[in-house]
Design an enzyme around this catalytic site. Structure first.
Site, mmCIF file in Angstrom:
data_model
loop_
_atom_site.group_PDB
_atom_site.id
_atom_site.type_symbol
_atom_site.label_atom_id
_atom_site.label_comp_id
_atom_site.label_asym_id
_atom_site.label_seq_id
_atom_site.Cartn_x
_atom_site.Cartn_y
_atom_site.Cartn_z
ATOM 1 N N ASN A 291 17.373 -21.851 62.664
ATOM 2 C CA ASN A 291 17.243 -20.463 63.159
ATOM 3 C C ASN A 291 17.255 -20.751 64.859
ATOM 4 O O ASN A 291 17.588 -19.854 65.833
ATOM 5 C CB ASN A 291 15.687 -19.859 62.891
ATOM 6 C CG ASN A 291 15.666 -19.026 61.810
ATOM 7 O OD1 ASN A 291 16.792 -18.289 61.484
ATOM 8 N ND2 ASN A 291 14.781 -19.204 60.942
ATOM 9 N N ALA B 194 10.516 -22.163 69.380
ATOM 10 C CA ALA B 194 10.627 -23.658 68.886
ATOM 11 C C ALA B 194 11.893 -24.348 69.420
ATOM 12 O O ALA B 194 12.016 -25.315 69.212
ATOM 13 C CB ALA B 194 10.979 -23.234 67.426
ATOM 14 N N HIS C 104 15.002 -31.124 68.438
ATOM 15 C CA HIS C 104 16.440 -30.420 68.850
ATOM 16 C C HIS C 104 16.693 -30.911 70.147
ATOM 17 O O HIS C 104 15.879 -30.635 71.144
ATOM 18 C CB HIS C 104 16.052 -28.849 68.579
ATOM 19 C CG HIS C 104 15.456 -28.323 67.475
ATOM 20 N ND1 HIS C 104 16.123 -28.528 66.326
ATOM 21 C CD2 HIS C 104 14.233 -28.086 67.191
ATOM 22 C CE1 HIS C 104 15.392 -27.902 65.147
ATOM 23 N NE2 HIS C 104 14.161 -27.727 65.745
#
Length: 270
Positions: free
Chosen positions: A191, A123, A221
């Protein structure tokens, strides 16, 4: 001919079901052995999607029966899963970087028992570069996370402080601090920031901002790294899952790739 490694899955929700289906369809060198779940009735129902259903067992039994255990459970269940796996000298594959920050003793537990922890980080891109830069001198690491409000409404900090997000019309910064602090306040939502901290200068020195942004439809992100070897900036936009908007679709795929790389004859990156 080498025997397939037995895989157990702890947690049979958004991520666990996708991983189980991939193993059911066949990943070379791996076979699904058993599952543990906090909701056995729902897990039994979801198991019907598999062509070869497996046993539902306890976390302790999962550690005994599997060579590799995939942790897809809520963060608060991490130690119940990780401890028996690592004490047995097995491999734990997890997406919960925040839980590792909260329970750093698991690293020594793995070392002492010849166990292994694999943090699946699909991710968030660029961690190979961050790890390489950390071998030299990193001057700063910053991460800015922007998520649709629906991806944050169930976050621990948001719920406990009764922050109203669904009605906002402008981006709202809900957190600014270190990745270590973010992992405490948003254990199921950052995370990726925890993984960034573990890969680079440490979570305490990794700066983090979290924004609820009504203009976003994807969990986004952006990381910026300044080091003596390189300066780089990277952005990833993860498509949220329908079942749990706080989890990106790529997260389960990251776990599958982490599993596949354990037995693949060629591994690109780390």
């Amino acid at each position: 001919m080498n025997q397939d490694l037995k895989v157990g899955i702890a947690g049979f929700g958004t991520i666990g079901r996708v991983v189980a289906k991939a193993l059911d369809d066949k990943v070379e060198g791996l076979v699904l052995k058993a599952i543990t779940s906090g909701n056995e009735q729902r897990a039994q129902q979801a198991m019907q999607a598999l062509s070869r259903p497996v046993a539902l067992v306890s976390a302790e039994q999962l550690a005994e029966q599997a060579d590799i255990v995939v942790d897809c459970a809520p963060t608060q269940a991490f130690m119940d899963i990780a401890e028996p796996v690592l004490r047995a000298g097995k491999t734990l594959v997890t997406v919960s970087g925040a839980a590792i920050l909260q329970h750093p003793q698991v690293i020594e537990l793995a070392r002492r028992n010849n166990g292994r922890i694999v943090l699946a980080t699909g991710a968030l891109l660029g961690l190979d570069a961050v790890r390489a830069a950390a071998l030299g001198t990193i001057h700063s690491v910053t991460m800015v996370t922007r998520k649709p409000p629906t991806s944050l409404v169930k976050a621990k900090y948001i719920v406990e402080n009764q922050v109203e997000l669904l009605g906002i019309t402008e981006p709202l910064r809900v957190f600014k601090g270190s990745a270590a602090q973010g992992a405490q306040l948003f254990p199921s939502n950052v995370n990726v920031a925890a993984a960034l901290g573990l890969a680079g200068v440490g979570a305490e020195k990794t700066a983090l901002e979290i924004w609820a942004d009504p203009g976003k439809t994807r969990n986004t992100h952006t990381i910026r790294v300044e080091a003596d070897s390189a300066s780089f900036e990277m952005t990833i936009e993860n498509v949220p899952t329908i079942e749990n908007p706080g989890t990106g679709r790529i997260t389960a795929l990251s776990v599958i790739e982490a599993l596949r790389s354990l037995t693949a004859p060629l591994r690109v990156g780390s």
